[in-house]
Design an enzyme around this catalytic site. Structure first.
Site, PDB file in Angstrom:
ATOM      1  CB  SER B  11      -2.841  -0.273   5.020  1.00 62.19           C
ATOM      2  OG  SER B  11      -4.069  -0.987   5.007  1.00 62.19           O
ATOM      3  CG  HIS B  12      -4.160  -4.343   0.574  1.00 68.86           C
ATOM      4  ND1 HIS B  12      -2.940  -4.679   1.096  1.00 68.86           N
ATOM      5  CD2 HIS B  12      -4.286  -5.065  -0.566  1.00 68.86           C
ATOM      6  CE1 HIS B  12      -2.356  -5.567   0.308  1.00 68.86           C
ATOM      7  NE2 HIS B  12      -3.148  -5.818  -0.707  1.00 68.86           N
ATOM      8  CB  VAL B  13      -8.019  -0.201   3.805  1.00 66.62           C
ATOM      9  CG1 VAL B  13      -9.259   0.652   3.971  1.00 66.62           C
ATOM     10  CG2 VAL B  13      -8.388  -1.623   3.396  1.00 66.62           C
ATOM     11  N   GLY B  45      -6.205  -1.831  -2.226  1.00 71.10           N
ATOM     12  CA  GLY B  45      -5.020  -2.273  -2.954  1.00 71.10           C
ATOM     13  C   GLY B  45      -3.855  -1.403  -2.516  1.00 71.10           C
ATOM     14  CB  SER B  71      -0.061  -7.284  -3.198  1.00 68.74           C
ATOM     15  OG  SER B  71      -1.099  -6.619  -2.542  1.00 68.74           O
TER      16      SER B  71
END
Lengths: 197, 124
Positions: B11-13, B45, B71
Site C-alpha cells: 500500500s502507499h500508506v 508512496g 504505482s
C-alpha cells in the site's frame, strides 16, 4: 555517437532543473494528482547527484543504469518505476550498440515506460511527451519550443491512465506533471548538446 | 511456515498495509502475511526495495500479492522480475480479495479455488 561526458552534462542539468522546478511540478500534480511529483523528483535528483559524484563514468551504459537504479529506489510514486525503467532500458540499448543513435536510445526508454505503465498515446501521461519528441529527434528538428508545445498539448486531454484518471473530465485543462518533468529532461538534453552529436 | 503460500500487502500508506495485515491475521493466524507500505522513509508512496525485501523474507516459495493503487503495481512488478519466489499479482479489490485469500489459505482450500474466488473481485 553520444559521448559519456555529454550525457553526464545532460543529467547534471536535468538534476538542476528538477530541483529548481520542485514546487512547480508539485503544483501541477496537486491539480490532478496527489501533489508529490515535484518532491518525488527532487528527492530522486538529490540522490542522483550524490550517486554521480561518487565515480567517473567511462561509458554510457553504466551512467544510464546507475541513474535508472537511483530513480527506482529513491523517487517514489509512479515516476520512480517509470523513469527508472526508461533509464534502465536506455542503458541496455547503449550496451547492445555503442554507436546507438539518440532517437533509438530514447525509443528504448519509451518502450521501458510503456512496458511498465501500460500507457498509450493520448491518455495524458509522459508518453504524450516522449512520442512526438522522439519523432522530432529522428527528423533532426527538435527545439526547446517544440518540447514546451508538447507539454502544453497535454492540457486538453482527458486522463485515462495514472492518478489523474480518477478525476475523469476534471483532469481536462491541466498540464500532465509527468509530461512536464519529461519536458525538462528533453530541454536539458538539447542544452547539453546531446542531439548535436 | 505452515502453508504453501504467503500473502504480501503493498500500500502507499504504511498504516494501511499494516492495518490490513492485522485484519487478515484475525482470520488467518497460520498464514504468513507481510506488509510493505509506504516509501523507505515511511512517507506516502511505495518502495521497490521494501517490496523486494518483503518478498525475500517469505519462507514460502509462493506468494500472493495484493496492492492498492497504480504505482504500487509498477514497483511490485519490478520487484517480481528480480524475485526468487513465485509471485502472483492480483488486480483485485485490495481489502476484500486479500481477506478472501487469507481466509481460504487458512482453511487449506486448493489454490485453484482461491484464485477463482479472488479473481472474481477484479477491479483494476
Amino acid at each position: 555517437m553520444i559521448k559519456v561526458e555529454t550525457a553526464k552534462k545532460w543529467l547534471d542539468l536535468f538534476i538542476e532543473q528538477l530541483l529548481e522546478n520542485k514546487v512547480y511540478l508539485s503544483e501541477l500534480d496537486t491539480a490532478i494528482g496527489d501533489g508529490d511529483h515535484g518532491n518525488n523528483m527532487a528527492r530522486g535528483a538529490t540522490a542522483l547527484k550524490e550517486k554521480l559524484a561518487e565515480k567517473e563514468y567511462d561509458n554510457l551504459t553504466d551512467l544510464l543504469k546507475d541513474t535508472g537504479m537511483v530513480m527506482v529506489s529513491k523517487v517514489g510514486g509512479a515516476s520512480g518505476p517509470l523513469y527508472g525503467s526508461a533509464f534502465i532500458e536506455m542503458a541496455k540499448a547503449a550496451k547492445n550498440d555503442e554507436q546507438v543513435a539518440l532517437a533509438d536510445l530514447l525509443q528504448a526508454g519509451l518502450d521501458g515506460i510503456q512496458k511498465r505503465g501500460k500507457a498509450a498515446q493520448g491518455e495524458k501521461t509522459m508518453v504524450d511527451e516522449w512520442i512526438p519528441v522522439i519523432e522530432d529527434v529522428q527528423n533532426n528538428q527538435l527545439t526547446t519550443e517544440k518540447v514546451d508545445e508538447y507539454v502544453e498539448k497535454t492540457k486538453p486531454i482527458k486522463a485515462t491512465k495514472g492518478r489523474a484518471s480518477y478525476l475523469g473530465e476534471r483532469s481536462i485543462g491541466h498540464i500532465d506533471p509527468g509530461a512536464a518533468s519529461s519536458g525538462l529532461l528533453f530541454k536539458t538534453m538539447l542544452k547539453a548538446g546531446v542531439a548535436d552529436e | 511456515m505452515s502453508k504453501t503460500h504467503g500473502i504480501l500487502l503493498v500500500s502507499h500508506v504504511p498504516a494501511i498495509a499494516d492495518g490490513l495485515k492485522e485484519l487478515l491475521s484475525q482470520v488467518a493466524a497460520d498464514v504468513t502475511i507481510i506488509s510493505a507500505g509506504g516509501t523507505d522513509e515511511n512517507e506516502i508512496g511505495t518502495s521497490f526495495d521494501k517490496i523486494s525485501q518483503g518478498l525475500e523474507s517469505f519462507e514460502e516459495e509462493r506468494v500472493l500479492a495484493f496492492y492498492d493503487l497504480g504505482s504500487a503495481k509498477m514497483n511490485l512488478e519490478m520487484a517480481m522480475e528480480v524475485a526468487t519466489k513465485k509471485v502472483t499479482l492480483y488486480d483485485t479489490a485490495f481489502v476484500e480479495s486479500a481477506y478472501t485469500a487469507a481466509s481460504l489459505l487458512q482453511a487449506d482450500a486448493p489454490i485453484d479455488m482461491i484464485e477463482e474466488q479472488v479473481n472474481a473481485l477484479k477491479v483494476k
